[in-house]
Design an enzyme around this catalytic site. Structure first.
Site, short mmCIF file in Angstrom:
data_model
loop_
_atom_site.label_atom_id
_atom_site.label_comp_id
_atom_site.label_asym_id
_atom_site.label_seq_id
_atom_site.Cartn_x
_atom_site.Cartn_y
_atom_site.Cartn_z
N GLU A 124 9.17 16.23 14.92
CA GLU A 124 10.05 16.19 13.56
C GLU A 124 9.65 17.30 12.57
O GLU A 124 8.28 17.36 12.45
CB GLU A 124 9.54 14.68 13.15
CG GLU A 124 10.55 14.33 11.98
CD GLU A 124 10.28 12.87 11.50
OE1 GLU A 124 11.38 12.26 11.08
OE2 GLU A 124 9.29 12.22 11.99
N LYS A 183 0.89 -1.16 0.13
CA LYS A 183 0.02 -0.05 0.01
C LYS A 183 1.04 1.36 0.01
O LYS A 183 1.62 1.59 0.89
CB LYS A 183 -0.90 0.02 1.20
CG LYS A 183 -2.17 0.79 1.09
CD LYS A 183 -1.94 2.21 1.11
CE LYS A 183 -1.27 2.79 2.30
NZ LYS A 183 -1.14 4.34 2.57
N GLU A 234 9.76 1.48 10.85
CA GLU A 234 10.89 2.50 10.67
C GLU A 234 10.02 3.70 10.89
O GLU A 234 9.14 4.04 9.90
CB GLU A 234 11.56 2.25 9.24
CG GLU A 234 12.78 3.17 9.20
CD GLU A 234 12.54 4.50 8.87
OE1 GLU A 234 12.39 5.47 9.84
OE2 GLU A 234 12.46 4.83 7.74
N CYS A 277 13.12 11.11 7.51
CA CYS A 277 13.28 10.72 8.93
C CYS A 277 14.59 10.75 9.50
O CYS A 277 14.86 10.90 10.75
CB CYS A 277 12.67 9.15 9.11
SG CYS A 277 13.47 8.10 8.04
#
Length: 489
Positions: free
Chosen positions: A392, A185, A261, A295
């Site tokens: 983040e 997906k 992750e 990331c």
């Protein structure tokens, strides 16, 4: 600047439907969703928008394909991956343009990602034939131990928009090497790169049903039933920690093997004895790769007081010299953010830091015109309690905080729930090793701003994830260990 006719041709060359059991088909409901160019806010095309039944059909196809694919000779699976590696490299320009159109990164970076993505195919083509086991005599000498490793089974992948091709191959390649069928997906913002990869894998001989791709804007409706069904045995996800937690809960009902992750909050430590040229260059790599939408991006710059002013000035000079624009244009180095929501988050984070006393040295504002652009930004005097230090950023913003000694630097770097990667710049070998050992992160960039490599294990600790992708251990995530006890006379 690329030709608009070529842009349309590249978009049209990719299937816009679901891939299920080797066939391209529309969503069962007939629904479609628009893929947007974030640099222009204009539609590129429409792709199928899958629902619950489509996801379950993809799962059924993978389940049917699983036994035969797991039994396929390792060399055959290796050869498929090798042919895919060569096919991807043969189409670098088209794949890079496709990625730039749907995601926004400059063409030069997109070409780099295509090459990086291809390397996972090559690396795991070589690992496919190296899956081994073991044989041993029991300590009392009465029995023999036979250890074998077998494919974990049907795997479900949820991939992100920021590296739409590389994050696909980083999961798909080891799954193929191990003999696992898949349901993928992709992110709704960037489905075209995954559809192009699936098309290539079909062309190079991947059996029908082994790879199934389901594009959707309703991940919950599609993914959760697949995870709770019982036929899937593995989940691998790259994305936010919040979504990762939700998927872990769903996967727990069937005790699926999981790889996660997740988010990062990377600290970039610069000590007084660092080579400033090298540190600034590393900062540009760690911060501005993918416009900061990674990331692994440096999220917090912690600079020792004696070098802080010089480092801040030189980093601002470098970031201020970057050209912002549509990634298809010549000389552009910074493309748009992925969408309005992503840009608005950056605006809010910078506004919060400034409200708490941070100083804007460079940027701090949106760019004019259409597209989701935000100018490269450097902030100094960022207080520890500002949101920039805990959330983040995912954008071209470098917040700089000063520290006085090593103990403070380590305490500040580790003061986060995340632990994906940190960066350290120092010329003191003892300090380099000492700090690398004490940083609470799954990866450390020592005097470098780039850690990602298909031949190295990628992953984090704490709330940055579970498991590792890449390297010699990457295939282990797709293998179960079976022990056979053999009685001897």
């Amino acid at each position: 600047m690329t030709d608009p006719n070529r842009e349309q041709s590249v978009v049209d060359s990719v299937p816009h439907q679901l891939l299920i059991d080797g066939s391209w088909r529309p969503a069962g409901s007939g629904a479609t969703t628009v893929v947007e160019d974030p640099a222009t806010e204009k539609a590129l095309c429409e792709v199928a928008d899958a629902g619950r039944d489509d996801g379950l059909a993809a799962l059924a196809a993978a389940d049917r394909a699983q036994p035969a694919f797991a039994a396929m000779a390792p060399r055959e699976r290796s050869d498929i991956l090798r042919r895919a590696y060569e096919a991807v490299l043969a189409r670098v320009e088209d794949l890079a343009l496709l990625m730039t159109l749907e995601m926004g990164k400059p063409l030069a970076e997109a070409r780099g990602e295509v090459t990086y993505a291809a390397e996972f195919l090559r690396w795991f083509s070589e690992e496919a034939v190296r899956v081994d086991g073991g044989f041993a005599v029991s300590p009392d000498g009465r029995n023999r131990f036979l250890v074998m490793r077998q494919a974990v089974g049907v795997s479900v992948f949820v991939t992100p928009w920021n590296f739409p091709l590389a994050m696909g191959t980083r999961k798909i390649a080891p799954a193929i090497a191990a003999g696992c069928a898949m349901v993928v997906k992709p992110a709704p913002q960037t489905p075209l790169s995954m559809l192009a990869l699936a098309q290539i894998l079909q062309e190079v001989g991947l059996p029908d049903g082994v790879l199934n791709v389901v594009t959707t804007t309703d991940a919950a409706d599609v993914v959760e039933p697949v995870l709770r069904d019982g036929r899937a045995r593995k989940l691998s996800f790259t994305g936010s920690t919040a979504v990762g937690r939700l998927l872990l809960e769903q996967a727990s009902s069937k005790v699926l093997r999981t790889s996660m992750e997740l988010g990062g909050n990377a600290a970039f430590l610069v000590f007084d004895d660092a080579d400033v040229d090298r540190a600034v260059e590393g900062a540009m790599q760690a911060k501005m790769r993918n416009m900061g939408e990674a990331c692994t991006a440096a999220n917090r710059f912690l600079v020792q007081r004696g070098i802080a002013d010089e480092f801040s000035r030189r980093l601002a000079d470098r970031m201020g010299a970057l050209t912002v624009g549509r990634g298809t244009e010549d000389g552009v180095q910074v493309g748009p953010m992925i969408d309005g929501k992503g840009r608005d988050k950056i605006v809010d984070l910078v506004g919060d830091a400034v409200a708490h006393g941070a100083e804007v040295v460079l940027g701090g504002e949106r760019a004019d015109g259409p597209g989701y652009f935000y100018r490269p930004t450097v902030l100094t005097g960022v207080p520890a309690h500002s949101r920039l230090n805990s959330e983040e950023i995912f954008g071209p913003v470098a917040p700089i905080t000063v520290f006085d000694d090593e103990a403070q630097a380590l305490a500040d770097a580790n003061a986060t729930d995340f632990g994906l990667v940190d960066y350290v710049f120092t010329q003191d070998l003892d300090r380099a090793l000492r700090v690398s050992e004490r940083l609470e992160a799954g990866m450390v960039g020592l005097n470098t701003g780039l850690v990602s490599n298909p031949a190295a294990p990628f992953g984090g600790i704490k709330q940055s994830g579970l498991g590792r992708e890449g390297g010699t251990v990457g295939i282990d995530e797709f293998l179960e260990t079976k022990y056979v006890a053999i009685a001897t006379a």
